[in-house]
Scaffold this active site. Structure first.
Site, PDB file in Angstrom:
ATOM      1  N   ASP A 144     -22.293 -34.998 -27.177  1.00 61.89           N
ATOM      2  CA  ASP A 144     -21.681 -34.227 -28.251  1.00 61.89           C
ATOM      3  C   ASP A 144     -22.709 -33.906 -29.351  1.00 61.89           C
ATOM      4  OD1 ASP A 144     -19.492 -33.014 -29.502  1.00 61.89           O
ATOM      5  OD2 ASP A 144     -18.188 -34.724 -29.115  1.00 61.89           O
ATOM      6  N   GLU A 179     -21.879 -28.710 -27.577  1.00 56.54           N
ATOM      7  CA  GLU A 179     -22.118 -28.297 -28.970  1.00 56.54           C
ATOM      8  C   GLU A 179     -21.171 -27.178 -29.372  1.00 56.54           C
ATOM      9  OE1 GLU A 179     -22.968 -24.924 -28.095  1.00 56.54           O
ATOM     10  OE2 GLU A 179     -24.252 -25.035 -29.885  1.00 56.54           O
ATOM     11  N   TRP A 180     -20.141 -26.972 -28.563  1.00 55.90           N
ATOM     12  CA  TRP A 180     -18.980 -26.111 -28.871  1.00 55.90           C
ATOM     13  C   TRP A 180     -19.285 -24.616 -28.889  1.00 55.90           C
ATOM     14  CZ3 TRP A 180     -20.526 -29.327 -33.216  1.00 55.90           C
ATOM     15  CH2 TRP A 180     -20.272 -30.675 -32.998  1.00 55.90           C
ATOM     16  N   GLY A 181     -20.430 -24.219 -28.363  1.00 54.90           N
ATOM     17  CA  GLY A 181     -20.718 -22.794 -28.249  1.00 54.90           C
ATOM     18  C   GLY A 181     -21.368 -22.162 -29.458  1.00 54.90           C
ATOM     19  N   ASP A 202     -12.782 -27.330 -29.634  1.00 57.25           N
ATOM     20  CA  ASP A 202     -11.866 -28.195 -28.863  1.00 57.25           C
ATOM     21  C   ASP A 202     -10.560 -27.475 -28.528  1.00 57.25           C
ATOM     22  OD1 ASP A 202     -13.839 -29.955 -29.470  1.00 57.25           O
ATOM     23  OD2 ASP A 202     -12.519 -31.472 -30.353  1.00 57.25           O
TER      24      ASP A 202
HETATM   25  C1  GLA Z   1     -15.651 -33.508 -30.233  1.00 61.33           C
HETATM   26  C2  GLA Z   1     -15.601 -32.961 -28.822  1.00 61.33           C
HETATM   27  C3  GLA Z   1     -14.328 -33.443 -28.153  1.00 61.33           C
HETATM   28  C4  GLA Z   1     -14.290 -34.960 -28.136  1.00 61.33           C
HETATM   29  C5  GLA Z   1     -14.438 -35.509 -29.549  1.00 61.33           C
HETATM   30  C6  GLA Z   1     -14.636 -37.023 -29.561  1.00 61.33           C
HETATM   31  O1  GLA Z   1     -14.646 -32.982 -31.025  1.00 61.33           O
HETATM   32  O2  GLA Z   1     -15.665 -31.558 -28.830  1.00 61.33           O
HETATM   33  O3  GLA Z   1     -14.226 -32.923 -26.828  1.00 61.33           O
HETATM   34  O4  GLA Z   1     -15.318 -35.434 -27.306  1.00 61.33           O
HETATM   35  O5  GLA Z   1     -15.548 -34.934 -30.222  1.00 61.33           O
HETATM   36  O6  GLA Z   1     -14.774 -37.539 -30.848  1.00 61.33           O
END
Ligand code: GLA
Length: 390
Positions: A144, A179-181, A202
């Site tokens: 993450d 890293e969510w894009g 998420d």
């Molecule tokens: C981030 C990630 C999630 C999850 C949480 C855990 O938000 O994007 O998928 O792994 O952290 O804390």
């Protein structure tokens, strides 16, 4: 011809092990959206047992990923340790158990000093942590990016550092970049050593979140292929508004039609299929959706093409995915709030000739020599077909 052969050989020689790590999109179950950080070894063992008994492992869901909340800090040699209350038998024993069921074990860390939920993370300890994970028998690492600087260069450096550490750990470990894009990982994450990368924030258990992630991921088909996949986050199928992290930001649940759409679209986009509902207690609708072998075969097709979104308007989204045996999968989504009549000519999607149409949700052939398909779709419904040229 010889030059062409040499090119193919040298292209293959560069990264065979990387492609071997995830030749098709990873599948499994992840702790996060149902349990959050309230996890322990008994839950993982119960999930492993359930996934064998309910047919998930046989269907291809062959990983259990332990997300955030497992960590218990470091020992006096700076080795990461699991929380002794939650995982009293240790990770090696748990991995042995999970492996004995034919399931691989994934774990989670972060490219900073702390994880998103505030637990010990791996920055500065990449080599040591990778070796620790390997010694436990870990097969997959989700890495993450909370508490890390926002620029792309740092992200590339930090992810590559952990990817290299995993490659030097002595064990094949799939590397999932999370890293969510935000830094467009589809352009660099494969080079940094990732086999998959999150393209979105998420996912929550809602139609709004599902379509939000869909719209980002659907544009990225060029960067997906064997060994390197776009990841629009977990399937929310079967969560039904449960109280975990997926309930945040209006995640009050989806209906079965929407869960079926989640599965259909993730399959046509060759996305990782990572369930996160309570697979110990699945109702029939959830099983029917998650265990649809024809949908899974489309996702896992060895050609490894992410379906292309050919039509994207306020009512219709239509995807086409070429498959290895020459068939095509197509997905037709009605995004509107009302039932709509679809009348779709395959030629307009670039598919010439006539096709036998297999309906993946009805599990039957619904047309023998067709150039088009006509039918009604309920609000938010996706029809998923496999077309065989005749
Ligand atoms: C981030 C990630 C999630 C999850 C949480 C855990 O938000 O994007 O998928 O792994 O952290 O804390």
């Amino acid at each position: 011809m010889l030059a062409l052969c040499m090119n193919i050989i040298s292209a293959n020689a560069q990264s065979p092990s990387v492609t071997d790590l995830a030749p098709t999109p990873p599948m499994g179950w992840m702790t996060w959206n149902f349990f959050g950080t309230n996890i322990n070894e008994n839950i993982i063992r119960e999930m492993a047992d359930a996934m064998v008994n309910n047919g998930m492992v046989k269907a291809g869901y062959d990983h259990i990923m332990i997300d955030d909340g497992w960590q218990g800090g470091r020992d006096n040699k700076n080795n990461m340790i699991p929380d002794p209350q939650k995982f009293p038998s240790g990770m090696k024993a748990l991995a042995d158990y999970v492996h004995s069921k034919g399931i691989k074990l994934g774990i989670y860390s972060d490219a900073a000093q702390l994880t998103c939920a505030g637990y010990t993370a791996s920055l500065g300890f990449e080599e040591q942590d990778a070796k620790t994970f390997a010694s436990w028998g870990i097969d997959y690492l989700k890495y993450d990016y909370c508490h890390a600087p926002s620029d792309s260069n740092t992200a590339k450096i930090r992810y590559k550092k952990m990817a290299d550490a995993l490659r030097n750990s002595g064990r094949p470990i799939v590397f999932s970049i999370c890293e969510w894009g935000g830094r467009q990982p589809w352009f660099w994450a494969a080079n940094a050593g990732g086999q998959l990368w999150r393209t979105t924030s998420d996912i929550r258990d809602s139609w709004k979140s599902l379509t939000h992630n869909l719209d980002i991921n659907a544009e990225l088909e060029a960067s997906a292929g064997p060994g390197h996949w776009n990841d629009p986050d977990m399937l929310v199928v079967g969560l039904r508004g449960s109280k975990g992290p997926s309930s945040h930001k209006g995640g009050t649940g989806c209906n079965d039609i929407e869960y079926q759409t989640n599965m259909s679209l993730w399959c046509i986009m060759a996305s990782p299929l990572i369930a996160t509902n309570d697979v110990r207690n699945m109702d029939e609708a959830t099983k029917r959706i998650l265990l649809n072998d024809e949908a899974i075969a489309i996702d896992q097709d060895p050609l490894g093409k992410q379906g292309k979104r050919k039509i994207a308007d306020s009512v219709w989204n239509v995807f086409v995915k070429p498959l290895q045996n020459g068939d095509y999968a197509i997905a037709i989504l009605n995004r509107s709030n009302a039932t709509q009549k679809s009348d779709i000519d395959f030629n307009s999607l670039g598919l010439e000739g006539k096709y036998e149409i297999e309906d993946v949700w009805q599990h039957k052939v619904i047309g023998k020599k067709e150039k088009k398909w006509k039918g009604n779709l309920q609000s938010h419904e996706t029809r998923l077909f496999r077309l065989k040229k005749v």
